[in-house]
Structure formats: C-alpha cells, structure tokens
Design an enzyme around this catalytic site. Structure first.
Site, PDB file in Angstrom:
ATOM      1  N   GLN A  51       0.823  -1.221   0.000  1.00  0.00           N
ATOM      2  CA  GLN A  51       0.000   0.000   0.000  1.00  0.00           C
ATOM      3  C   GLN A  51       0.851   1.264   0.000  1.00  0.00           C
ATOM      4  O   GLN A  51       0.347   2.350  -0.297  1.00  0.00           O
ATOM      5  CB  GLN A  51      -0.969  -0.006   1.194  1.00  0.00           C
ATOM      6  N   CYS A  93     -10.925   0.525   3.458  1.00  0.00           N
ATOM      7  CA  CYS A  93      -9.509   0.283   3.161  1.00  0.00           C
ATOM      8  C   CYS A  93      -8.848   1.620   2.870  1.00  0.00           C
ATOM      9  O   CYS A  93      -9.419   2.453   2.173  1.00  0.00           O
ATOM     10  CB  CYS A  93      -9.405  -0.632   1.940  1.00  0.00           C
ATOM     11  N   LEU A  94      -7.630   1.802   3.394  1.00  0.00           N
ATOM     12  CA  LEU A  94      -6.926   3.066   3.154  1.00  0.00           C
ATOM     13  C   LEU A  94      -6.629   3.257   1.666  1.00  0.00           C
ATOM     14  O   LEU A  94      -6.449   4.381   1.210  1.00  0.00           O
ATOM     15  CB  LEU A  94      -5.631   3.115   3.965  1.00  0.00           C
ATOM     16  N   HIS A 135      -8.010  -9.431   5.616  1.00  0.00           N
ATOM     17  CA  HIS A 135      -8.078  -8.283   4.693  1.00  0.00           C
ATOM     18  C   HIS A 135      -6.655  -7.886   4.282  1.00  0.00           C
ATOM     19  O   HIS A 135      -6.371  -7.693   3.094  1.00  0.00           O
ATOM     20  CB  HIS A 135      -8.792  -7.115   5.393  1.00  0.00           C
ATOM     21  N   GLU A 136      -5.757  -7.786   5.272  1.00  0.00           N
ATOM     22  CA  GLU A 136      -4.376  -7.362   4.979  1.00  0.00           C
ATOM     23  C   GLU A 136      -3.647  -8.415   4.146  1.00  0.00           C
ATOM     24  O   GLU A 136      -2.884  -8.080   3.245  1.00  0.00           O
ATOM     25  CB  GLU A 136      -3.605  -7.102   6.271  1.00  0.00           C
ATOM     26  N   HIS A 139      -4.103  -8.149   0.519  1.00  0.00           N
ATOM     27  CA  HIS A 139      -3.254  -7.147  -0.147  1.00  0.00           C
ATOM     28  C   HIS A 139      -1.970  -7.781  -0.687  1.00  0.00           C
ATOM     29  O   HIS A 139      -1.468  -7.394  -1.736  1.00  0.00           O
ATOM     30  CB  HIS A 139      -2.878  -6.023   0.830  1.00  0.00           C
TER      31      HIS A 139
END
Ligand code: ZN
Length: 173
Positions: A51, A93-94, A135-136, A139
């Site tokens: 990210q 989400c960022l 979730h992470e 990524h």
C-alpha cells in the site's frame, strides 16, 4: 520514522503479488516503522507494505481501541485452519478511500509469521483481528475487498475513485 504516501485504487501496484522476505533485517524494521507511522497518521488499523508501494510480504496492524498503542507486525504471514463459520464486517480500506461494504470472511483463523525481531510466531485470531488479518493478507496477493462485491458495485466504486483522482484544482484568478 517517515509518513509515506498510501497508494489508492485504481493503481496497478496494488494488484501485484508481494514477495517473501528473506530475513528480518534493519531495512525491514525501518519499513515496518514507516508503515506503522503512515497507518496511524491515516487513522487505519492495518496496512500492507504494497500500500506504500513496497512489494514485500509485510503487514502492520493495531486494533486496540484505547489510546495505548499496541502495534502488531507480521512478516511472511501464512493463514492456517480457517473456520468454516463466517462473520460479516463492514470493511473499508486506506487504498479505497471513503468506500465501505459488507464482506464475509472465516470468523477465526491461525496465522504463522515472523515478528518484528524475526522470531517465528503463531497467532489464533478471532473477531475483528481475524477479519483484519485476512483483509491485509489479501493485499499481499493483490486482492482488494471490493473484489468480493458484485461486478456492478465494484465498477461504481472504481469509477468514483477514478473521478476523484482526475479532479483538477479549480482556481479563480
Ligand atoms: Zn486494505
């Protein structure tokens, strides 16, 4: 510690599969420090290295609700023993700013990983922790939570984000 820029969808880098870390060295620890600082600054509870544009299998999280910070670091995490029961959270989400949607994920899981010092650890995760880590980990595979939504809903969100990105500052002179 440096606050980095968080990449937002659509961005090809966010779709890249991250690579395992060979060893947790000072370079990785510096990256984790920067990631944590960046995550706190953005008021998020989790961040993957990709990210901020670094394709390494590293995640930082802090799901503590009180003021006391409780950072968690995961290097080369592997998920084991996912529960067949699912739980639902409204996720954001960022990298998908200001968009939220309900996502179902296994309600518990076990995670094997290396910590900040490179020691091998196993964590049994439930509730918010289980959802957040999954979730992470997505990524790291180039997956975003919007990929679980219907095609139409996903398309609408990506369109909205693209529009926001293309917005030019208006000035009156
Ligand atoms: Zn995210």
């Amino acid at each position: 510690m440096t606050v980095k820029t968080i990449l937002t969808e659509p961005n090809k880098l966010l779709r890249q599969v991250s690579l395992p870390v060979e060893k947790v060295r000072n370079e990785e620890r510096r990256l984790m420090d920067d990631m944590l600082e960046t995550m706190y600054e953005a008021k998020g509870i989790g961040l993957a290295a990709i990210q901020i544009g670094v394709p390494k299998r590293i995640i930082v999280m802090d799901i503590s609700k009180d003021d006391e910070k409780k950072p968690m670091y995961f290097v080369n995490p592997i998920i084991k023993n996912k529960n067949s029961d699912y739980s639902t959270y409204e996720e954001g989400c960022l990298s998908v700013p200001n968009q939220f949607a309900e996502v179902n994920r296994p309600s518990t899981c076990e995670v094997e990983y290396l910590d900040y010092n490179g020691s091998k650890k196993v964590l049994k995760a439930t509730g918010l922790l289980a959802t957040c880590i999954q979730h992470e980990m997505d990524h790291l595979e180039g997956i975003l939570f919007i990929d679980y939504l219907s095609k139409l809903k996903k398309m609408m969100i990506v369109k909205k984000l693209s529009k926001q990105k293309n917005k030019v500052d208006r000035i009156v002179v």
